[in-house]
Design a protein around this motif. Structure first.
Motif, short mmCIF file in Angstrom:
data_model
loop_
_atom_site.label_atom_id
_atom_site.label_comp_id
_atom_site.label_asym_id
_atom_site.label_seq_id
_atom_site.Cartn_x
_atom_site.Cartn_y
_atom_site.Cartn_z
N MET A 1 0.84 -1.22 0.00
CA MET A 1 0.00 0.00 0.00
C MET A 1 0.87 1.25 0.00
O MET A 1 0.62 2.21 -0.72
CB MET A 1 -0.89 -0.04 1.25
CG MET A 1 -2.07 0.91 1.15
SD MET A 1 -3.08 0.56 -0.32
CE MET A 1 -3.76 2.16 -0.64
N ARG A 2 1.94 1.20 0.80
CA ARG A 2 2.86 2.32 0.86
C ARG A 2 3.55 2.53 -0.50
O ARG A 2 3.71 3.65 -0.96
CB ARG A 2 3.91 2.01 1.91
CG ARG A 2 4.55 3.18 2.57
CD ARG A 2 5.43 2.66 3.68
NE ARG A 2 6.81 2.75 3.25
CZ ARG A 2 7.62 3.71 3.68
NH1 ARG A 2 7.20 4.63 4.49
NH2 ARG A 2 8.86 3.75 3.28
N PHE B 1 2.36 1.54 -3.38
CA PHE B 1 1.34 2.03 -4.31
C PHE B 1 1.19 3.54 -4.15
O PHE B 1 1.20 4.28 -5.12
CB PHE B 1 0.01 1.32 -4.03
CG PHE B 1 -1.17 1.98 -4.70
CD1 PHE B 1 -1.43 1.74 -6.04
CD2 PHE B 1 -1.98 2.85 -4.00
CE1 PHE B 1 -2.50 2.35 -6.66
CE2 PHE B 1 -3.05 3.48 -4.62
CZ PHE B 1 -3.32 3.22 -5.95
N GLU C 1 2.19 -3.26 -7.98
CA GLU C 1 2.07 -1.98 -7.27
C GLU C 1 2.44 -0.81 -8.17
O GLU C 1 1.78 0.23 -8.16
CB GLU C 1 2.96 -1.99 -6.03
CG GLU C 1 2.53 -3.00 -4.99
CD GLU C 1 3.54 -3.17 -3.86
OE1 GLU C 1 3.11 -3.27 -2.72
OE2 GLU C 1 4.76 -3.23 -4.14
#
Lengths: 260, 313
Positions: A1-2, A4, A115
């Motif tokens: 997530m980071r 991304f 990502e």
């Protein structure tokens, strides 16, 4: 997530730091605004003509549908402009990284290709959505002078989100295939136009083939949205097309890792 | 720290790298030396998981480059030949981006950025757009990018190419300072660079290893006896030469090509120092000795002899 988020914000920054976002938004809004005005003027003219004729004949003036004659017309025009503009939004996404050698940085960092791809996809999609959203102003103007039916307008815009995602996924795939941005533009444009017009050949095909060709057409699925219909088959079409292209993109980028 | 065994890379029928094996211990600065097109970049790209090897295997920081690529990538910093920078970003935002995708934890991020920019001398350019920087500064940004997450292993592809002499010295100092904490592999075709920075050397030519070891051991390996340069003032003719040739341990004497008369190259048998004997003899015979010094084999000589051997083989 980071990861991304890092890729996403880098891409957004790059759109807005360079003139790209402004020029594309400017040109798109100018053109679509100009065409919207003309469609509106045309509608005015018709109203006038029909009114006069009704008076001469001494009959009732036929009802002119604002949605059909302005909204749908405008959507038709906007589809076409996006067909030309999207390839320019997507061309740099991977081609530029390859040309600059920055792809080496991404590929040797502890970050998954998915990502990177999703970050780029959603950045482009956000820019697209912002520009599309800005055109809602036209309908606010329309509301000030008439009473359009807002239902089909909203579903129409929803259709644009699906259409945009599909177009962008095609563009990203083309951009992943080459390091030359012009090649990327042309590939994207060719693919989009092909799927745009693919149902034309349906008229000359057998019944089964015709069905398939109709199903593959970008525009057929959009028409439902613009009529105010949200059909799951249209949603599934756009989403599956998008997923397929994004999946291929990831594979293309990763193929470097398995080409021994 | 780095273990490469029989690594090969083929592009179709073209062999880029063939059966390369070497090792680098922790904290070592390993120089990867070879002419252009020798396979340096290809090898580095394999070690950084950018390209898969055709055959063989390699371990970086204890992890296999194919099977455990993600673990390897967490532990390396890589500066490709062309610094992988985004021209429309500022130095600070670029390094912040790199630090994030390299997995530097949030609380440490700012201090890492400051440290790295300080180390590479770009702190005053923090807010400059990279596209506006000179080539030398871009190269530093590239180096900073490789350092920002304090990787165990640093892989630098021609880190000083395109820099001016002052910058080259500065970058070399930075790299030298990295040994010890980091294991560094750096490729170059500039020879003095290697002798100044590297403790270990791998010479590669035509995709194969042509020589390996410390700069000193490579020199020793190639030396066929000592060569002395002697300038002796004596009568013209062959008298002096014959005098030298008679000394014990002298293998060969020749007039140094291109020099004035009286300058000789004296080759002695390996392990024998003939300087004392030579001096005594010169004095005994009544000549005068103007100069006497050993000729060291330079890295250029090693390099040329290794890479040209390979060509003739």
């Amino acid at each position: 997530m980071r990861n991304f988020a890092a890729i996403y914000s880098k891409e957004m920054r790059s759109y807005f730091v360079s003139p790209v976002a402004y020029v594309i938004a400017g040109v798109f809004l100018f053109l679509s605004g100009y065409l919207f005005r003309n469609i509106l003027m045309q509608f005015n003219l018709w109203c006038l003509q029909f009114g006069q004729r009704a008076q001469q004949m001494g009959g009732q003036m036929p009802a002119l549908n604002l949605n059909e004659m302005v909204v749908t017309q405008f959507f038709g025009v906007m589809d076409f402009i996006w067909l030309l503009v999207i390839p320019m939004l997507t061309m740099r996404l991977f081609a530029e990284e390859k040309k600059n050698g920055t792809i080496e940085l991404l590929m040797t960092s502890p970050i998954r290709t998915v990502e990177v791809m999703l970050g780029k996809f959603f950045a482009c999609f956000s820019l697209y959505s912002i520009i599309v959203g800005l055109t809602l102003v036209y309908f606010v103007i329309l509301e000030a002078y008439g009473s359009p039916d807002w239902g089909p307008i909203f579903t129409g815009y929803m259709g644009y989100l699906f259409l945009g995602a599909t177009f962008i996924s095609v563009g990203i795939l083309a951009s992943a295939l080459t390091e030359n941005q012009i090649v990327a533009v042309l590939l994207t444009f060719g693919m989009l136009l092909l799927f745009w017009l693919i149902d034309w050949s349906a008229s000359f095909a057998g019944p089964t083939a015709a069905k398939i060709l109709h199903y593959l057409s970008f525009i057929e699925h959009l028409e439902d949205f613009q009529r105010g219909v949200i059909d799951s088959k249209d949603v599934i079409f756009y989403l599956s097309f998008t997923f397929f292209c994004l999946f291929l993109t990831t594979r293309v980028i990763e193929s470097r890792r398995w080409r021994r | 720290m780095i273990e490469v065994s029989e690594l090969s890379k083929h592009y179709g029928d073209v062999v880029a790298v063939e059966n390369i094996s070497f090792k680098a211990e922790k904290g070592v600065i390993l120089g990867f030396l070879g002419p252009n097109g020798a396979g340096k970049t290809t090898t580095m790209r394999m070690l950084t998981c950018y390209l898969p090897p055709s055959h063989g295997e390699a371990k970086v920081a204890g992890f296999d480059i194919v099977e455990e690529s993600m673990e390897v990538r967490k532990r390396i910093g890589y500066l490709p030949e062309q610094p992988p920078v985004y021209h429309d970003m500022t130095v600070g935002s670029y390094l912040r981006f790199v630090a994030k995708i390299k997995g530097v934890p949030g609380p440490k991020l700012n201090s890492r950025l400051d440290d790295t920019m300080e180390k590479t001398g770009i702190a005053h350019h923090r807010d400059t757009v990279i596209g506006h920087l000179s080539k030398g500064y871009r190269q530093r940004v590239g180096l900073a990018q490789a350092l920002v997450h304090e990787p165990e292993v640093l892989i630098l592809d021609e880190p000083t190419v395109g820099l001016d002499p002052k910058q080259i010295i500065e970058i070399r100092e930075v790299i030298k300072g990295l040994g010890g904490d980091h294991t560094v592999i750096l490729s170059t075709h500039i020879l003095p660079e290697v002798s100044m920075t590297c403790g270990q050397l791998v010479i590669i030519n035509n995709g194969r290893i042509a020589g390996e070891g410390t700069p000193e051991s490579l020199m020793a390996q190639l030396k066929e006896g000592e060569v002395l340069r002697a300038h002796i003032d004596g009568p013209p003719g062959a008298a002096v030469r014959e005098m030298i040739a008679r000394i014990d341990g002298v293998l060969d004497v020749s007039q140094e090509p291109g020099s004035e008369e009286g300058v000789f190259l004296v080759t002695s048998l390996p392990g024998q120092d003939v300087r004392d004997a030579l001096t005594r003899q010169v004095v005994e015979d009544g000549f005068s000795l103007r100069e006497l010094r050993p000729l060291d084999m330079t890295l250029e000589d090693i390099f040329l002899s290794l890479t040209s051997e390979e060509v003739t083989a």
